[in-house]
Design a protein around this motif. Structure first.
Motif, PDB file in Angstrom:
ATOM      1  N   GLY A   1      39.689  37.362  42.112  1.00  0.00           N
ATOM      2  CA  GLY A   1      39.802  37.536  43.552  1.00  0.00           C
ATOM      3  C   GLY A   1      38.569  38.145  44.198  1.00  0.00           C
ATOM      4  N   CYS A   2      37.531  38.387  43.429  1.00  0.00           N
ATOM      5  CA  CYS A   2      36.290  38.937  43.987  1.00  0.00           C
ATOM      6  C   CYS A   2      35.498  37.816  44.661  1.00  0.00           C
ATOM      7  CB  CYS A   2      35.443  39.583  42.895  1.00  0.00           C
ATOM      8  SG  CYS A   2      36.265  40.985  42.100  1.00  0.00           S
ATOM      9  N   GLU A   3      34.892  38.160  45.817  1.00  0.00           N
ATOM     10  CA  GLU A   3      34.153  37.165  46.592  1.00  0.00           C
ATOM     11  C   GLU A   3      32.698  37.562  46.759  1.00  0.00           C
ATOM     12  OE1 GLU A   3      36.108  36.582  50.340  1.00  0.00           O
ATOM     13  OE2 GLU A   3      37.870  35.667  49.424  1.00  0.00           O
ATOM     14  N   ASN A   4      31.866  36.546  46.896  1.00  0.00           N
ATOM     15  CA  ASN A   4      30.463  36.748  47.191  1.00  0.00           C
ATOM     16  C   ASN A   4      30.028  35.601  48.110  1.00  0.00           C
ATOM     17  OD1 ASN A   4      27.926  37.850  47.220  1.00  0.00           O
ATOM     18  ND2 ASN A   4      27.452  37.378  45.080  1.00  0.00           N
ATOM     19  N   GLN A   5      28.947  35.837  48.850  1.00  0.00           N
ATOM     20  CA  GLN A   5      28.499  34.850  49.824  1.00  0.00           C
ATOM     21  C   GLN A   5      26.979  34.775  49.837  1.00  0.00           C
ATOM     22  OE1 GLN A   5      30.500  34.814  53.664  1.00  0.00           O
ATOM     23  NE2 GLN A   5      28.488  34.772  54.665  1.00  0.00           N
TER      24      GLN A   5
ATOM     25  N   ARG B   1      34.875  32.596  45.267  1.00  0.00           N
ATOM     26  CA  ARG B   1      35.874  33.569  44.804  1.00  0.00           C
ATOM     27  C   ARG B   1      36.150  33.288  43.334  1.00  0.00           C
ATOM     28  NH1 ARG B   1      40.941  32.693  47.719  1.00  0.00           N
ATOM     29  NH2 ARG B   1      39.882  33.682  49.449  1.00  0.00           N
ATOM     30  N   ASP B   2      36.099  34.345  42.505  1.00  0.00           N
ATOM     31  CA  ASP B   2      36.357  34.167  41.081  1.00  0.00           C
ATOM     32  C   ASP B   2      37.838  34.339  40.764  1.00  0.00           C
ATOM     33  OD1 ASP B   2      36.893  36.915  40.951  1.00  0.00           O
ATOM     34  OD2 ASP B   2      34.973  37.405  40.003  1.00  0.00           O
TER      35      ASP B   2
ATOM     36  N   ASP C   1      36.726  29.180  43.198  1.00  0.00           N
ATOM     37  CA  ASP C   1      36.875  28.443  44.456  1.00  0.00           C
ATOM     38  C   ASP C   1      35.617  28.616  45.292  1.00  0.00           C
ATOM     39  OD1 ASP C   1      39.615  27.673  44.000  1.00  0.00           O
ATOM     40  OD2 ASP C   1      40.172  29.749  44.433  1.00  0.00           O
TER      41      ASP C   1
ATOM     42  N   ALA D   1      31.938  30.562  40.119  1.00  0.00           N
ATOM     43  CA  ALA D   1      33.189  31.093  40.672  1.00  0.00           C
ATOM     44  C   ALA D   1      34.305  30.075  40.419  1.00  0.00           C
ATOM     45  CB  ALA D   1      33.043  31.376  42.164  1.00  0.00           C
TER      46      ALA D   1
ATOM     47  N   LYS E   1      30.619  30.575  50.199  1.00  0.00           N
ATOM     48  CA  LYS E   1      31.415  31.728  49.770  1.00  0.00           C
ATOM     49  C   LYS E   1      32.162  31.303  48.520  1.00  0.00           C
ATOM     50  CE  LYS E   1      35.126  33.158  52.057  1.00  0.00           C
ATOM     51  NZ  LYS E   1      35.989  33.835  53.036  1.00  0.00           N
TER      52      LYS E   1
END
Length: 168
Positions: A54-58, A50-51, A22, A20, A48
């Motif tokens: 703006g997509c996030e994954n956790q 963020r690419d 961030d 990612a 968590k």
């Protein structure tokens, strides 16, 4: 990745995220996450990411602790100067032993004892994939030998009686 990692108790843990732009570890914008001394089992760290779109994954990472081996040294605490002794190490786990004189054995032969006190050290490494380490020390005191003197008249004629006294 199964979401868990195991480390030796008390060791430093570094968790580095990839993939990612961030990263937030436990709500802190930081990467890598460094835990200086991990002593508690089943700790959880939430990551968590963020690419650039703006997509996030956790994900959650759970840490497990591998207990350290315990080690002790048996042997005499004090030995007369010039005598030999043996120190023997033992552990609660299947380990390799390394003495401070580079002997890779459970027992270390100390010979001869010199006129000083010395601390001996043995390092152990467990035979798990993690190779957790521990060590023990033992102080061995060198006991001084008694100083013995002989007094008396040692100049005698052959056949005359000789009387000597010893003192320490």
């Amino acid at each position: 990745y199964d979401g868990s990692t195991t480390v030796c108790k008390g060791s430093k843990l570094t968790l580095t995220a990839l993939g990612a732009k961030d990263y937030w570890w436990n709500e802190q914008l930081v990467n890598p996450l460094v835990v200086q001394q991990l002593n508690s089992d089943n700790q959880e760290y939430t990551l968590k990411g963020r690419d650039v779109n703006g997509c996030e994954n956790q994900i959650t990472v759970k840490t497990h602790i591998q207990e350290l081996p315990t080690v002790s040294i048996a042997g005499e605490d004090a030995v007369c100067v010039g005598q030999a002794t043996t120190l023997t190490a033992s552990s609660n786990m299947d380990v390799t032993y390394l003495w401070d004189d580079d002997q890779y054995t459970m027992a270390s032969a100390i010979s001869p004892i010199t006129e000083r006190t010395r601390t001996y050290r043995v390092d152990v490494t467990d035979k798990t994939d993690l190779h957790c380490k521990a060590y023990a020390t033992k102080e061995v005191t060198a006991k001084k030998l008694p100083e013995i003197t002989i007094t008396g008249n040692v100049a005698k004629c052959a056949g005359d009686p000789l009387s000597l006294e010893a003192e320490s």
